[in-house]
Design an enzyme around this catalytic site. Structure first.
Site, mmCIF file in Angstrom:
data_model
loop_
_atom_site.group_PDB
_atom_site.id
_atom_site.type_symbol
_atom_site.label_atom_id
_atom_site.label_comp_id
_atom_site.label_asym_id
_atom_site.label_seq_id
_atom_site.Cartn_x
_atom_site.Cartn_y
_atom_site.Cartn_z
ATOM 1 N N HIS A 63 -1.846 41.767 62.595
ATOM 2 C CA HIS A 63 -1.272 42.413 63.770
ATOM 3 C C HIS A 63 0.011 41.705 64.181
ATOM 4 O O HIS A 63 0.069 40.479 64.186
ATOM 5 C CB HIS A 63 -2.278 42.377 64.924
ATOM 6 C CG HIS A 63 -1.977 43.372 65.996
ATOM 7 N ND1 HIS A 63 -0.932 43.205 66.879
ATOM 8 C CD2 HIS A 63 -2.566 44.547 66.324
ATOM 9 C CE1 HIS A 63 -0.901 44.235 67.704
ATOM 10 N NE2 HIS A 63 -1.872 45.064 67.403
ATOM 11 N N GLY A 143 11.739 30.388 81.010
ATOM 12 C CA GLY A 143 11.393 29.391 80.006
ATOM 13 C C GLY A 143 12.538 29.044 79.081
ATOM 14 O O GLY A 143 13.657 29.551 79.223
ATOM 15 N N HIS A 148 8.293 27.836 71.620
ATOM 16 C CA HIS A 148 7.424 26.668 71.539
ATOM 17 C C HIS A 148 6.995 26.517 70.081
ATOM 18 O O HIS A 148 6.611 27.496 69.435
ATOM 19 C CB HIS A 148 6.202 26.877 72.435
ATOM 20 C CG HIS A 148 5.349 25.664 72.569
ATOM 21 N ND1 HIS A 148 4.530 25.212 71.546
ATOM 22 C CD2 HIS A 148 5.170 24.799 73.602
ATOM 23 C CE1 HIS A 148 3.887 24.133 71.945
ATOM 24 N NE2 HIS A 148 4.260 23.856 73.181
#
Length: 282
Positions: A63, A143, A148
């Site tokens: 997915h 952010g 990350h």
């Protein structure tokens, strides 16, 4: 899966409605509801549990995804003003951005029209995220402007209820499922309000036409089933049952013959919309 569900259940003021997970998709869906502030607390607890365990550098799944906590939709129920749902989405976005995870707002929470579409936000997936975020038009809403390393990014939105409906094909070759998906999805000129992918289910020896019906009152379950069945006949492959992922609004099922579909639908998936609150999923 149990640890992530427990993080939600331990949060005060929310009801866990349904959980599902699939090893081929390598993806888990949780749906829960409550007042906006309670849903934000539960979603933050879920995110903390996910961020402590999942590392996308070691993740493989079928997915599309951009993050360990890939998508968090706040689904507004009757009695919950859209402004409250938008505040909840922003509150969670601030929480996760402070942990070094870039945030994109999508659908009704989108900050620009080009980010309203979840498939567009997900384009490039985790593997292409660094290059994507380096472009000015794809700087995150909150952010850092870099993914990350382990957790990627997260899409946070406010949307209406939808139906996740999958039709399995008795064929190991993913070609037919992918061609059928391309023929019916709206983005390729197919059926309005339908998103579709062709996905191999290698553990079961099947393939799947995996669909989101984002306006099920306009394009319903029976309509897409008939189109997939017609496509399967043209491809010379048999159907191998259907399944629903996550909660399904009860009104989307009215008049539908589930036996005819050979559909997998658990009792806790049928959702009468609440009088107040939202649902979150990951």
């Amino acid at each position: 899966m149990a640890r992530f569900a427990a993080a939600v259940e331990e949060a005060r003021g929310v009801e866990l409605l349904h959980t599902s997970a699939d090893p081929d998709h390598h993806r888990m869906v949780l749906a829960f509801r409550g007042a906006p502030a309670a849903v934000v607390r539960a979603t933050s607890a879920l995110a903390a549990a996910v961020y402590a365990e999942v590392d996308l550098r070691r993740h493989r799944g079928r997915h599309p995804r951009i993050g360990a906590l890939d998508v968090v939709p706040f689904v507004r129920g009757p009695g919950c003003p859209e402004a409250d749902a938008l505040r909840a989405s922003r509150s969670f976005g601030v929480w996760t951005a402070r942990r070094g995870v870039p945030v994109f707002f999508y659908e009704r929470a989108a900050t620009t029209p080009g980010r309203a579409s979840l498939p567009r936000v997900r384009s490039g997936q985790f593997e292409g995220l660094a290059a994507k975020l380096s472009r000015r038009e794809w700087r995150p809403d909150l952010g850092p402007a870099a993914p990350h390393p382990a957790l990627g990014a997260v899409a946070v939105g406010v949307r209406e209820p939808l139906v996740r409906f999958n039709v399995n094909l008795d064929a190991a070759d993913p070609g037919p499922a992918r061609r059928i998906a391309a023929a019916i999805r709206e983005s390729d000129g197919g059926i309005p309000h339908v998103r579709a992918l062709g996905i191999p289910l290698r553990r079961r020896g099947l393939t799947q036409v995996s669909m989101n019906l984002v306006r099920y009152a306009v394009t319903g379950i029976e309509t897409v089933y008939e189109h997939v069945a017609e496509g399967a006949r043209a491809e010379g492959v048999a159907l191998a049952g259907c399944e629903f992922i996550g909660p399904v609004p009860a009104k989307a099922l009215r008049g539908l013959d589930l036996a005819l579909l050979d559909a997998d639908l658990a009792p806790d998936q049928v959702l009468e919309l609440p009088e107040t609150g939202e649902g979150g999923e990951a």
